[in-house]
Scaffold this active site. Structure first.
Site, mmCIF file in Angstrom:
data_model
loop_
_atom_site.group_PDB
_atom_site.id
_atom_site.type_symbol
_atom_site.label_atom_id
_atom_site.label_comp_id
_atom_site.label_asym_id
_atom_site.label_seq_id
_atom_site.Cartn_x
_atom_site.Cartn_y
_atom_site.Cartn_z
ATOM 1 N N ILE A 1 19.886 -2.113 18.638
ATOM 2 C CA ILE A 1 20.768 -1.942 17.487
ATOM 3 C C ILE A 1 22.090 -1.382 17.985
ATOM 4 O O ILE A 1 22.125 -0.774 19.067
ATOM 5 C CB ILE A 1 20.155 -1.015 16.419
ATOM 6 C CG1 ILE A 1 21.012 -1.000 15.141
ATOM 7 C CG2 ILE A 1 20.013 0.381 16.979
ATOM 8 C CD1 ILE A 1 21.003 -2.286 14.413
ATOM 9 N N HIS B 1 25.587 -1.211 26.225
ATOM 10 C CA HIS B 1 25.455 -2.573 25.700
ATOM 11 C C HIS B 1 25.991 -3.592 26.704
ATOM 12 O O HIS B 1 25.249 -4.427 27.213
ATOM 13 C CB HIS B 1 26.201 -2.718 24.373
ATOM 14 C CG HIS B 1 25.482 -2.145 23.195
ATOM 15 N ND1 HIS B 1 24.708 -2.900 22.334
ATOM 16 C CD2 HIS B 1 25.409 -0.883 22.728
ATOM 17 C CE1 HIS B 1 24.195 -2.136 21.397
ATOM 18 N NE2 HIS B 1 24.609 -0.889 21.607
ATOM 19 N N HIS C 1 29.274 4.221 24.298
ATOM 20 C CA HIS C 1 28.279 3.461 23.550
ATOM 21 C C HIS C 1 28.322 1.977 23.919
ATOM 22 O O HIS C 1 27.414 1.468 24.563
ATOM 23 C CB HIS C 1 28.488 3.654 22.048
ATOM 24 C CG HIS C 1 27.472 2.943 21.211
ATOM 25 N ND1 HIS C 1 27.720 2.551 19.913
ATOM 26 C CD2 HIS C 1 26.210 2.527 21.480
ATOM 27 C CE1 HIS C 1 26.652 1.941 19.426
ATOM 28 N NE2 HIS C 1 25.730 1.903 20.365
ATOM 29 N N HIS D 1 21.030 5.367 25.582
ATOM 30 C CA HIS D 1 21.479 4.670 24.381
ATOM 31 C C HIS D 1 21.079 5.424 23.120
ATOM 32 O O HIS D 1 21.871 5.525 22.173
ATOM 33 C CB HIS D 1 20.918 3.249 24.340
ATOM 34 C CG HIS D 1 21.265 2.515 23.084
ATOM 35 N ND1 HIS D 1 20.374 2.351 22.043
ATOM 36 C CD2 HIS D 1 22.422 1.938 22.665
ATOM 37 C CE1 HIS D 1 20.964 1.684 21.067
ATOM 38 N NE2 HIS D 1 22.206 1.428 21.412
ATOM 39 N N ASN E 1 23.755 6.699 20.251
ATOM 40 C CA ASN E 1 23.739 5.774 19.132
ATOM 41 C C ASN E 1 23.221 6.387 17.837
ATOM 42 O O ASN E 1 23.861 6.294 16.798
ATOM 43 C CB ASN E 1 22.893 4.542 19.472
ATOM 44 C CG ASN E 1 22.893 3.531 18.330
ATOM 45 O OD1 ASN E 1 23.886 2.855 18.090
ATOM 46 N ND2 ASN E 1 21.770 3.453 17.620
#
Length: 896
Positions: free
Chosen positions: A896, A561, A556, A748, A752
């Protein structure tokens, strides 16, 4: 966020000089279709036409109206409200917002684009009382037919408040309306004295740039680049790189110091956005940490819009409360002890947690100076009678005991919160790649006897040959950290390996689990008696905890990110907003820098949520760095390459995407390939509009600088790796862009938005384990035999760790009301190129078709991993979603 096709430019006081030459013929064709340079002037109305030499001597003018759309702040601060009143008065007195047009033609006197007179935006004071989120203002230009085609517009903000300019439309031109897609903040000249410039939504490769805009194109890129110096201010839009030197807080105490991640061979990592905060007093190499309620710098246009900010704050109230619970006293049990039973966990969803009234108990909140957040927090708790109650996670929605089943354990490896780690077993026993001189025998302790009798008549060799055995392997990722973690109070972990078997019925079931400590390996198998049954459940809990920690830190945070941040920075620094790829990429980078900055401040920082609530604790970022060093490769981040690397697919030229799944009922992979193919087609069509051959790619110096900076600066610790794709052909470019878009959207979403659905129930996915599995003959084993449920609970996170994690993953699993999903673009006039718009419409329609296909699959009884008694349908890769926590929806970006 920056505009899809319009960008802020800071102009120096002395314009750059460029040689004047005849401009291209300008019309409705895109730049790639414009060939012979010719002068074109306009008279009358209707379509542009070329004037005869006899007509060129005459001069005519026409009135052009600019319609400026300003987005107002929904909740301005008291000081901003006061300044608004001052601005209204000063505007009436002549201190106005000024506009100026810049032509695509060169003014021979200056060597730069022709400039119109500056004109004022009208009706500011008259519209001050209008109550609306958006207000349109107008301005009028008088242009000569020799002015040429407007290619840019400047803004000077003589007000004191910053302005959010969404769009500017020029109306009244003979060729029709021209649009400037801005979507950016324009600062007051008292804050930033340089005029701001926006380009039209007509894309141009660098070689096609009109002569009058060439200097502005270069200045626009330069205006965003930092020089590695200075402390960034909140209103700036400067993009620069730094290492992760702000995770620790040595001024708080030596135990909160953390090593710098990135920039050295021992702890490599991608780069982050530089903020330039002052160093800590205790360590000059560590950047200071801001107090809660203060925001880390991100470029102004990257920050959350108000609607997103309000939702983000609202959703994190529970998480903030839980971080404050130790100071708030006795709302939870003294010391935040273990859950007593499964029933006590169930009460989190049925009854909630009763908190003491905040009256007289909010000294901590006041000290944090959180202003509106504090007020909202108190209102939230008081309105709910100080009750924090959690929604029932999806894993409990159909079968509250599903998490106990072995087939559900295996199903979650294919369709759960972390469906990207499972791999096909290709050698037995598994073998470690760690240094045997340091970590001992590399061979696993797993033996054929551990699997015997449960392979449906197959031998281990036959099961491997037929692609029936699979491996969930966290041995090498965790073993180097096990001793360090186990030396900490309240944390105990193993390095795990799990063998799973794909049955004839289609289920993936675990057969054996190896749990390793330095110098010790234990193997657990499903038992037939009560004791072995509970030991098996404890072993699965440790595996699930390994999976949860690795998922959060690597699959993740790192892969969707941290590695993406350099893509965002390089795009703003190296690609002009005029570049067709700038318009293409912008929706896919929306809010990423802001959410990453929040993670550095709240989640991955020393003493943050991840360290407090996940087993790796203070070694979390070091573990993530080790994974980046040993595992991450850009060329293997594409979905097909990743599946082949893990043995979950084999190359097959007869298949549409060139691969065949080993397990056809692999929801993440089968749905993901639908999305991958759609993204690939969209990228192919878009890139083909602008790049016809290798020469067009190689000679695009902005594109080459972008890719060079991503590799050598943003990922500097891996800049010499041979696996980086070359960027020499259109096919190379298509591959790079397809991978980036897939990572920030589909990948993602898959790792997520299912976090609360599965991790919201602590026994199913414990974020931390606090006890090792007892061995026979020990006092702990007797404790286990006396009350196995209580021992199991003492292994799981305590109440504070569990509820904090639940609050955070609830937030992370939720969609904002202003979310933009794959196949959507909020900006209507993001490009003038009709062919590009048509291609995007086809892509959008394909997203709709994928949604229908996924719905059909979820009702297919033959697909056991997404349909059946108590089985949660797999919707994480359904393109659209409503706001909130839905376990579905694929946003354009990592927001997010």
């Amino acid at each position: 966020m920056l505009a899809a096709a319009g960008t802020v430019v800071r102009l120096p006081s002395v314009p750059l000089q460029v040689s004047a030459s005849s401009p291209r013929q300008l019309g409705t064709a895109s730049p790639r279709q414009l060939n012979a340079p010719q002068r074109l002037v306009y008279v009358g109305t209707g379509s542009p036409r070329q004037l005869s030499p006899s007509q060129q001597g005459s001069t005519s003018t026409w009135t052009v109206k600019a319609v400026v759309t300003i987005r107002r702040k929904r909740h301005p601060s008291p000081s901003e409200r006061l300044t608004e009143q001052v601005d209204t008065l000063s505007d009436a007195a002549g201190q106005k917002v000024l506009l100026q047009l810049v032509s695509t033609d060169v003014d021979p006197r200056t060597g730069t684009g022709r400039r119109s007179s500056r004109v004022a935006v009208r009706d500011w004071s008259e519209k001050a009382s209008i109550v609306a989120d958006k207000v349109q203002y107008t301005a009028e230009f008088k242009l000569s037919n020799w002015f040429g085609l407007p290619g840019a517009i400047t803004i000077v903000n003589n007000h004191q408040n910053e302005l959010f300019v969404e769009t500017i439309a020029l109306q009244g031109l003979p060729i029709g309306s021209i649009y400037f897609s801005c979507y950016t903040w324009v600062q007051s000249k008292f804050q930033d004295p340089q005029e701001r410039v926006f380009f039209t939504n007509q894309p141009y490769l660098p070689s096609e740039t009109p002569q009058g805009l060439k200097d502005l194109r270069e200045q626009s890129k330069a205006s965003f680049r930092g020089n590695g110096k200075g402390t960034r201010k909140s209103w700036e839009s400067i993009y620069d790189y730094d290492v992760y030197n702000d995770i620790g807080n040595p001024d708080k105490g030596e135990e909160f110091s953390r090593p710098i991640i990135g920039g050295n061979g021992e702890l490599p990592y991608p780069r982050r956005c530089r903020t330039g905060r002052l160093p800590t007093k205790a360590d000059g190499n560590a950047e200071s940490v801001l107090e809660m309620g203060q925001n880390y710098y991100v470029p102004r246009d990257e920050s959350f819009q108000e609607r997103k900010q309000e939702t983000f704050i609202g959703k994190t109230l529970k998480g903030v409360v839980h971080q404050l619970l130790p100071s708030l006293g006795k709302s939870l049990k003294e010391g935040h002890e273990d859950f007593d039973s499964f029933q006590e966990i169930d009460r989190l969803y049925e009854e909630g947690i009763k908190l003491r009234n905040f009256e007289g108990e909010n000294e901590v909140l006041r000290a944090m100076k959180m202003g509106e957040v504090t007020k909202k927090m108190q209102e939230t708790l008081n309105n709910a009678s100080n009750l924090l109650q959690y929604a029932q996670p999806d894993i409990l929605s159909k079968d509250r005991f599903a998490w106990l089943r072995d087939d559900e354990f295996g199903r979650q490896m294919l369709a759960g919160a972390n469906p990207v780690q499972i791999q096909r077993l290709q050698e037995f026993p598994p073998k470690s790649a760690l240094d045997p001189a340091v970590f001992g025998d590399p061979l696993s302790a797993l033996k054929p006897d551990h699997l015997a009798g449960r392979l449906e008549g197959l031998s281990v060799e036959d099961a491997i040959e037929q692609g029936k055995l699979f491996l969930l392997d966290y041995h090498d990722a965790f073993l180097p950290f096990v001793s360090h973690v186990n030396a900490l109070e309240g944390r105990k972990m193993y390095a795990s390996r799990t063998i799973l078997f794909h049955t004839r019925s289609g289920s993936l079931v675990p057969l054996a689990i190896e749990l390793s400590l330095p110098g010790q390996k234990r193997v657990f198998t499903p038992g037939l008696d009560a004791s072995s049954y509970w030991l098996w459940q404890l072993a699965k809990a440790h595996v699930s905890s390994n999976d949860a920690g690795f998922h959060q830190l690597v699959n993740h945070w790192l892969r969707s990110h941290a590695v993406v941040e350099p893509y965002v920075l390089a795009t703003k620094r190296q690609l002009s907003s005029m570049h067709p790829l700038f318009a293409f990429l912008q929706p896919h980078f929306r809010y990423t820098l802001e959410i990453n900055a929040s993670a550095r401040q709240l989640l991955i920082n020393a003493d943050g949520v991840i360290e407090n609530c996940f087993t790796p604790g203070p070694f979390a970022l070091q573990m993530s760095s080790a994974a980046y060093s040993s595992m991450w490769r850009f060329d293997q981040e594409s979905l097909p390459a990743d599946l082949v690397k893990r043995g979950m697919a084999v190359e097959d030229a007869s298949q549409p995407n060139g691969i065949k799944l080993v397990i056809e009922d692999y929801p993440y992979a089968s749905d993901g390939l639908l999305m991958w193919d759609a993204i690939k087609t969209w990228v192919d069509e878009y890139v083909s509009l602008y790049y016809k051959d290798a020469k067009s790619v190689e000679e695009d110096f902005e594109l080459q600088a972008w890719w060079e900076e991503i590799r050598t600066v943003g990922h500097a610790d891996k800049k010499d790796e041979a696996w980086w794709p070359n960027l020499k052909t259109p096919e190379n470019l298509k591959g790079v862009l397809t991978t980036i878009v897939w990572v920030v959207s589909g990948f993602h979403a898959a790792v997520n938005f299912g976090q609360y659905a599965y991790g919201g129930y602590v026994p199913n996915r414990p974020c931390i384990t606090r006890r090792l599995i007892p061995e026979e003959g020990t006092e702990a084993y007797q404790e286990f035999l006396q009350n196995p449920e209580k021992f199991f609970m003492s292994t799981l996170p305590n109440q504070l760790q569990a509820t904090t994690t639940m609050s955070v993953v609830d937030t992370l699993s939720s969609h904002s009301p202003d979310e933009e999903y794959l196949g959507e673009r909020a900006q209507t006039n993001w490009t003038k190129d009709g062919d590009a718009k048509d291609a995007f419409k086809r892509f959008s329609l394909q997203m709709g078709a994928i949604e229908h296909m996924i719905a059909h699959r979820n009702h297919d009884p033959s697909l056991r991993n997404r349909n059946g008694a108590g089985v949660i349908p797999y919707e994480l890769l359904c393109p659209s979603s409503r706001p909130g926590r839905t376990a579905r929806g694929v946003p354009n970006s990592v927001s997010i």
